[in-house]
Design an enzyme around this catalytic site. Sequence first.
Site, PDB file in Angstrom:
ATOM      1  CE  LYS A  11       3.565 -15.542 -14.835  1.00  6.21           C
ATOM      2  NZ  LYS A  11       3.540 -14.854 -13.516  1.00  6.21           N
ATOM      3  CE1 TYR A  51       8.248 -11.762 -14.444  1.00  2.00           C
ATOM      4  CE2 TYR A  51       9.305 -13.862 -14.900  1.00  2.00           C
ATOM      5  CZ  TYR A  51       8.165 -13.072 -14.851  1.00  2.00           C
ATOM      6  OH  TYR A  51       6.950 -13.596 -15.212  1.00  2.00           O
ATOM      7  CG  ASN A 114       0.425 -15.183 -11.392  1.00  2.00           C
ATOM      8  OD1 ASN A 114       1.232 -15.612 -12.214  1.00  2.00           O
ATOM      9  ND2 ASN A 114       0.484 -13.954 -10.923  1.00  2.00           N
ATOM     10  CG  HIS A 117       4.379 -11.850 -18.099  1.00  2.00           C
ATOM     11  ND1 HIS A 117       4.812 -11.005 -17.105  1.00  2.00           N
ATOM     12  CD2 HIS A 117       4.617 -11.215 -19.275  1.00  2.00           C
ATOM     13  CE1 HIS A 117       5.311  -9.901 -17.666  1.00  2.00           C
ATOM     14  NE2 HIS A 117       5.202 -10.014 -18.987  1.00  2.00           N
ATOM     15  CD  GLU A 128       7.172  -7.641 -20.739  1.00  2.00           C
ATOM     16  OE1 GLU A 128       7.375  -7.224 -19.581  1.00  2.00           O
ATOM     17  OE2 GLU A 128       6.057  -8.092 -21.099  1.00  2.00           O
TER      18      GLU A 128
HETATM   19  P1  GDP Z   1       1.834  -9.119 -12.661  1.00  2.00           P
HETATM   20  O1  GDP Z   1       2.192  -7.962 -13.542  1.00  2.00           O
HETATM   21  O2  GDP Z   1       0.367  -9.176 -12.325  1.00  2.00           O
HETATM   22  O3  GDP Z   1       2.326 -10.448 -13.204  1.00  2.00           O
HETATM   23  O4  GDP Z   1       2.548  -8.899 -11.237  1.00  2.00           O
HETATM   24  P2  GDP Z   1       3.985  -8.335 -10.817  1.00  2.00           P
HETATM   25  O5  GDP Z   1       4.674  -7.665 -11.982  1.00  2.00           O
HETATM   26  O6  GDP Z   1       3.809  -7.557  -9.568  1.00  2.00           O
HETATM   27  O7  GDP Z   1       4.792  -9.654 -10.421  1.00  2.00           O
HETATM   28  C1  GDP Z   1       5.392 -10.490 -11.393  1.00  2.00           C
HETATM   29  C2  GDP Z   1       5.160 -11.923 -10.994  1.00  2.00           C
HETATM   30  O8  GDP Z   1       5.839 -12.200  -9.780  1.00  2.00           O
HETATM   31  C3  GDP Z   1       3.703 -12.297 -10.689  1.00  2.00           C
HETATM   32  O9  GDP Z   1       2.936 -12.578 -11.825  1.00  2.00           O
HETATM   33  C4  GDP Z   1       3.884 -13.522  -9.814  1.00  2.00           C
HETATM   34  O10 GDP Z   1       4.185 -14.681 -10.600  1.00  2.00           O
HETATM   35  C5  GDP Z   1       5.113 -13.133  -9.002  1.00  2.00           C
HETATM   36  N1  GDP Z   1       4.740 -12.482  -7.721  1.00  2.00           N
HETATM   37  C6  GDP Z   1       4.180 -11.256  -7.543  1.00  2.00           C
HETATM   38  N2  GDP Z   1       3.982 -10.974  -6.237  1.00  2.00           N
HETATM   39  C7  GDP Z   1       4.454 -12.049  -5.565  1.00  2.00           C
HETATM   40  C8  GDP Z   1       4.557 -12.382  -4.179  1.00  2.00           C
HETATM   41  O11 GDP Z   1       4.174 -11.606  -3.285  1.00  2.00           O
HETATM   42  N3  GDP Z   1       5.107 -13.607  -3.880  1.00  2.00           N
HETATM   43  C9  GDP Z   1       5.558 -14.474  -4.829  1.00  2.00           C
HETATM   44  N4  GDP Z   1       6.077 -15.655  -4.464  1.00  2.00           N
HETATM   45  N5  GDP Z   1       5.480 -14.191  -6.151  1.00  2.00           N
HETATM   46  C10 GDP Z   1       4.935 -13.011  -6.509  1.00  2.00           C
END
Ligand code: GDP
Length: 140
Positions: A11, A51, A114, A117, A128
């Site tokens: 990222k 997304y 973070n 992905h 994807e």
């Molecule tokens: P992943 O599969 O671990 O990447 O997590 P998710 O699919 O739940 O979320 C997708 C991405 O959205 C995450 O990797 C973060 O970059 C972002 N994200 C997830 N939860 C949060 C949140 O509570 N706040 C914000 N600002 N970003 C989030």
Amino acid sequence: MTKERTFSIIKPDATRRNLTGKINAKFEEKGLRVVAQKRLHMTQEMAERFYAVHKERPFYKDLVKFMTSGPVVVQVLEGNDAVALNRKVMGATNPANAEPGTIRKEFAESIEANSVHGSDSPENAKNEIAFFFSETEIVG
Ligand code: GDP
């Protein structure tokens, strides 16, 4: 154990800090092979489509803004149980909860920025990968 492919993104927070090599080293140390890779700057339209599953989440707009804030490196990783293995190597979404030694524990700046992905299921991995790569660009 079955040989499998998963999709990964390094990222913008990580490319900005020049961490592509360090993150790839983590994949390789854990038995994942980078079988396709390219650096690009996602457009807003691409990030919104990629997304789309998160459209209703409160962080969707910020996430799209973050993912278009700088270059990313999109990748196909191959290995035994690559989808699950990569999720393990990445660590929890929130770096505060990530295990020591994981990419997110070592490199992530926040729950949003973070660093990586990774697909969360083999079916999503397939979709994807197809979003960013043609079959001829993937060399196992
Ligand atoms: P992943 O599969 O671990 O990447 O997590 P998710 O699919 O739940 O979320 C997708 C991405 O959205 C995450 O990797 C973060 O970059 C972002 N994200 C997830 N939860 C949060 C949140 O509570 N706040 C914000 N600002 N970003 C989030």
